[in-house]
Design an enzyme around this catalytic site. Structure first.
Site, PDB file in Angstrom:
ATOM      1  N   ASP A  63      21.465   9.881 -19.066  1.00 34.69           N
ATOM      2  CA  ASP A  63      21.940  11.152 -18.345  1.00 34.69           C
ATOM      3  C   ASP A  63      21.195  12.100 -17.351  1.00 34.69           C
ATOM      4  OD1 ASP A  63      23.834  13.679 -18.494  1.00 34.69           O
ATOM      5  OD2 ASP A  63      23.497  13.822 -20.231  1.00 34.69           O
ATOM      6  N   TYR A 161      32.817  22.046  -7.939  1.00 36.13           N
ATOM      7  CA  TYR A 161      32.443  20.281  -7.242  1.00 36.13           C
ATOM      8  C   TYR A 161      32.510  20.764  -6.354  1.00 36.13           C
ATOM      9  CZ  TYR A 161      33.103  15.748  -5.770  1.00 36.13           C
ATOM     10  OH  TYR A 161      32.595  14.778  -4.993  1.00 36.13           O
ATOM     11  N   LYS A 165      28.631  20.241  -4.391  1.00 28.94           N
ATOM     12  CA  LYS A 165      28.084  19.056  -2.488  1.00 28.94           C
ATOM     13  C   LYS A 165      28.179  19.842  -1.548  1.00 28.94           C
ATOM     14  CE  LYS A 165      29.998  15.722  -5.023  1.00 28.94           C
ATOM     15  NZ  LYS A 165      28.083  14.560  -5.161  1.00 28.94           N
TER      16      LYS A 165
HETATM   17  N1  LIG Z   1      35.886   8.556  -5.742  1.00 24.88           N
HETATM   18  C1  LIG Z   1      35.899   9.611  -4.017  1.00 24.88           C
HETATM   19  O1  LIG Z   1      36.951  10.383  -3.733  1.00 24.88           O
HETATM   20  C2  LIG Z   1      34.238  11.006  -4.375  1.00 24.88           C
HETATM   21  C3  LIG Z   1      34.271  11.585  -2.734  1.00 24.88           C
HETATM   22  C4  LIG Z   1      33.600  12.020  -1.787  1.00 24.88           C
HETATM   23  C5  LIG Z   1      32.419  12.022  -2.944  1.00 24.88           C
HETATM   24  N2  LIG Z   1      32.434  11.573  -4.328  1.00 24.88           N
HETATM   25  C6  LIG Z   1      30.710  10.827  -5.612  1.00 24.88           C
HETATM   26  O2  LIG Z   1      30.771   9.981  -5.025  1.00 24.88           O
HETATM   27  C7  LIG Z   1      29.509   9.767  -6.068  1.00 24.88           C
HETATM   28  C8  LIG Z   1      30.257   8.421  -7.156  1.00 24.88           C
HETATM   29  O3  LIG Z   1      31.855   8.380  -7.884  1.00 24.88           O
HETATM   30  P1  LIG Z   1      32.476   7.866  -8.299  1.00 24.88           P
HETATM   31  O4  LIG Z   1      33.772   7.933  -7.783  1.00 24.88           O
HETATM   32  O5  LIG Z   1      32.160   6.286  -7.462  1.00 24.88           O
HETATM   33  O6  LIG Z   1      33.123   8.433  -9.535  1.00 24.88           O
HETATM   34  P2  LIG Z   1      33.299   7.556 -10.985  1.00 24.88           P
HETATM   35  O7  LIG Z   1      34.198   5.779 -10.408  1.00 24.88           O
HETATM   36  O8  LIG Z   1      34.187   8.092 -12.566  1.00 24.88           O
HETATM   37  O9  LIG Z   1      31.773   7.074 -11.400  1.00 24.88           O
HETATM   38  C9  LIG Z   1      30.677   7.876 -11.521  1.00 24.88           C
HETATM   39  C10 LIG Z   1      29.229   7.546 -12.090  1.00 24.88           C
HETATM   40  O10 LIG Z   1      28.507   8.574 -12.867  1.00 24.88           O
HETATM   41  C11 LIG Z   1      27.668   8.483 -13.785  1.00 24.88           C
HETATM   42  N3  LIG Z   1      27.969   9.534 -14.290  1.00 24.88           N
HETATM   43  C12 LIG Z   1      28.289  10.918 -14.850  1.00 24.88           C
HETATM   44  N4  LIG Z   1      27.659  11.408 -15.301  1.00 24.88           N
HETATM   45  C13 LIG Z   1      26.294  10.968 -15.522  1.00 24.88           C
HETATM   46  C14 LIG Z   1      26.011  11.368 -16.338  1.00 24.88           C
HETATM   47  N5  LIG Z   1      26.069  12.899 -17.036  1.00 24.88           N
HETATM   48  N6  LIG Z   1      24.428  11.122 -16.287  1.00 24.88           N
HETATM   49  C15 LIG Z   1      24.284   9.464 -15.847  1.00 24.88           C
HETATM   50  N7  LIG Z   1      25.304   9.116 -15.370  1.00 24.88           N
HETATM   51  C16 LIG Z   1      26.289   9.542 -14.828  1.00 24.88           C
HETATM   52  C17 LIG Z   1      29.129   7.241 -14.395  1.00 24.88           C
HETATM   53  O11 LIG Z   1      28.426   6.804 -15.305  1.00 24.88           O
HETATM   54  P3  LIG Z   1      28.192   6.967 -17.133  1.00 24.88           P
HETATM   55  O12 LIG Z   1      29.574   8.096 -17.934  1.00 24.88           O
HETATM   56  O13 LIG Z   1      28.156   6.113 -17.275  1.00 24.88           O
HETATM   57  O14 LIG Z   1      27.218   8.006 -17.688  1.00 24.88           O
HETATM   58  C18 LIG Z   1      29.505   6.133 -13.433  1.00 24.88           C
HETATM   59  O15 LIG Z   1      28.518   5.956 -13.104  1.00 24.88           O
HETATM   60  C19 LIG Z   1      29.762  10.630  -6.696  1.00 24.88           C
HETATM   61  O16 LIG Z   1      29.059  11.824  -6.780  1.00 24.88           O
HETATM   62  C20 LIG Z   1      31.147  11.907  -6.328  1.00 24.88           C
HETATM   63  O17 LIG Z   1      31.089  13.213  -6.176  1.00 24.88           O
HETATM   64  C21 LIG Z   1      33.047  10.206  -5.437  1.00 24.88           C
END
Ligand SMILES: NC(=O)c1ccc[n+]([C@@H]2O[C@H](COP(=O)([O-])OP(=O)(O)OC[C@H]3O[C@@H](n4cnc5c(N)ncnc54)[C@H](OP(=O)(O)O)[C@@H]3O)[C@@H](O)[C@H]2O)c1
Length: 256
Positions: A63, A161, A165
């Protein structure tokens, strides 16, 4: 990419979306990946799916918002893997809610968003740097930020958020400056700011028929997770002495 073959990467948030895609692309290139998240079942499934790739997947539960969990995970990494060359700080949460809301729930969202997106990233970087120094080899820290870290005026309330960032970009530069002061020319740090990527982060709001129609029609363009993992590969492909400090990756036509 050959230069990274046989080396070790840590990828946080590997159980879904962008992190899952990054693990897939790294192991295809012969990199061994410590895949980290809270949902071990998903990590184990990922390991099983990628069993025949060049690199191997080592699932470790963590975590990232919890200091003790990070310390325990790094003890396990040190024992099972030892040396680390690449860290991708990808784990993150984004919960739509308001800042000026005095409920207990709102306060919990603020604390967990800061602890996951910012504090977790800083603590992971500190711990991974220690293991990178043991290698006397080249290393790289890749922080996943967001376009929300460049522009906080979004269409929907995302609480702290965007603040986390912006902080990710600031701390990436602070780390780079500190490495300069340490005359550490072997370890680079950089940041990738994705625009909209279709993953689980938006929760049910992305799954409504209206939203699906907008995405399909191109009114609300979205990237695929693999677009960001390809950007990670691009960062890794650059020569060791080149530091692309920041990259913004948007789908064509994104409004923000
Ligand atoms: N999707 C977008 O539009 C977007 C745009 C810009 C930036 N981002 C960034 O890209 C990154 C990945 O996001 P995503 O879109 O792939 O989201 P996602 O599909 O919701 O995946 C998020 C990942 O983070 C993990 N996570 C969340 N809280 C955690 C914790 N406390 N400890 C360990 N792991 C944790 C989750 O794993 P578990 O729940 O299994 O722990 C999951 O593997 C993030 O930093 C996000 O801010 C995303």
């Amino acid at each position: 990419m050959e230069k990274w073959e046989g080396k070790t990467a840590i990828v946080t948030g590997a159980s879904a979306g962008i992190g899952d895609a990054i693990v897939r692309d790294l192991v295809k290139h012969g990199i061994n990946v410590v895949a980290m998240a809270r949902r071990m079942v998903r990590l184990q499934k990922l390991r099983d799916q990628l069993r025949n790739e060049k690199g191997k997947v080592i699932p470790i539960k963590c975590d990232v918002s919890d200091k003790q969990s990070i310390e325990e995970a790094f003890e396990e990494i040190e024992q099972r893997v030892g040396k680390v060359h690449i860290l991708v700080n990808n784990a993150g949460i984004c919960i739509s809610s308001d800042i000026f809301n005095n409920s207990k729930k709102s306060d919990e969202i603020i604390v967990s968003t800061i602890n996951t997106n910012f504090l977790g990233l800083v603590r992971f970087s500190k711990n991974a740097y220690k293991l990178m120094k043991k290698t006397d080899d080249y290393g790289i820290i890749i922080n996943i930020g967001s376009v929300a870290g460049h522009n906080a005026s979004l269409d929907f309330p995302l609480n702290v958020y965007p603040g986390t960032k912006f902080a990710v970009r600031a701390v990436t530069e602070s780390m780079r400056q500190e490495l300069n002061k340490l005359k550490d020319t072997k370890i680079r740090v950089c940041e990738i700011s994705p625009g909209g990527v279709l993953t689980e982060i938006g929760g049910d709001s992305m799954n409504t028929p209206e939203m699906k129609a907008m995405i399909e029609s191109g009114m609300f363009p979205m990237l695929k997770s693999s677009d960001i993992s390809q950007t990670v590969l691009f960062m890794l492909m650059t020569p060791y002495e080149v530091n692309i400090t920041e990259m913004i990756v948007k789908p064509v036509g994104e409004r923000i």
